[in-house]
Scaffold this motif. Sequence first.
Motif, PDB file in Angstrom:
ATOM      1  N   ASP A  45       0.782  -1.240   0.000  1.00 52.77           N
ATOM      2  CA  ASP A  45       0.000   0.000   0.000  1.00 52.77           C
ATOM      3  C   ASP A  45       0.809   1.283   0.000  1.00 52.77           C
ATOM      4  N   GLY A  46       2.104   1.201   0.311  1.00 53.16           N
ATOM      5  CA  GLY A  46       2.930   2.394   0.385  1.00 53.16           C
ATOM      6  C   GLY A  46       3.097   2.877   1.814  1.00 53.16           C
ATOM      7  N   THR A  47       3.733   4.024   1.944  1.00 51.84           N
ATOM      8  CA  THR A  47       4.022   4.595   3.250  1.00 51.84           C
ATOM      9  C   THR A  47       3.664   6.077   3.271  1.00 51.84           C
ATOM     10  N   ILE A  48       3.608   6.629   4.459  1.00 54.57           N
ATOM     11  CA  ILE A  48       3.355   8.055   4.640  1.00 54.57           C
ATOM     12  C   ILE A  48       4.699   8.766   4.637  1.00 54.57           C
ATOM     13  N   PRO A  49       4.890   9.734   3.751  1.00 59.88           N
ATOM     14  CA  PRO A  49       6.167  10.450   3.725  1.00 59.88           C
ATOM     15  C   PRO A  49       6.492  11.052   5.096  1.00 59.88           C
ATOM     16  N   GLY A  50       7.711  10.809   5.539  1.00 59.95           N
ATOM     17  CA  GLY A  50       8.170  11.358   6.806  1.00 59.95           C
ATOM     18  C   GLY A  50       7.811  10.552   8.031  1.00 59.95           C
ATOM     19  N   ALA A  51       6.994   9.523   7.885  1.00 56.80           N
ATOM     20  CA  ALA A  51       6.630   8.692   9.036  1.00 56.80           C
ATOM     21  C   ALA A  51       7.810   7.802   9.415  1.00 56.80           C
ATOM     22  N   LEU A  52       7.977   7.607  10.704  1.00 52.74           N
ATOM     23  CA  LEU A  52       8.986   6.683  11.206  1.00 52.74           C
ATOM     24  C   LEU A  52       8.411   5.273  11.135  1.00 52.74           C
TER      25      LEU A  52
END
Length: 125
Positions: A45-52
């Motif tokens: 699904d992808g990731t949230i930019p800047g999330a750890l």
Amino acid sequence: MSAIDELLDKAREELERVSPGEAAAVQEAGGLLVDIRYAALRERDGTIPGALIVERNELEWRLDPTGDHRAPEATHHALPVVVICNEGYASSLAAVSLRQLGLHRATDLTGGFQAWRAAGLPVTT
């Protein structure tokens, strides 16, 4: 009601859960979004930019500001932290665990990553 449903309800009584827009505002203000989904979901699904990214089994060790294994982002107990799982269930339990470590501003994202994506917020694939 099952035991886990009762535990989840009790956990959520402690939290001021946030919407996707509120989570984005926390991040913009310098707070930390923590994605605890496992690798297969992030790849799908992808990731949230800047999330750890910290998988659930490492969360407490990586976010404890007093621990030897903390992430560099885990700087102090007053850090605003929004925990994000896939649909907003495991993150509630994880946020309460972080509160027990002293991260008193920890909460979670209602609806999890799927709500973030449905809200049209940025996702990196």
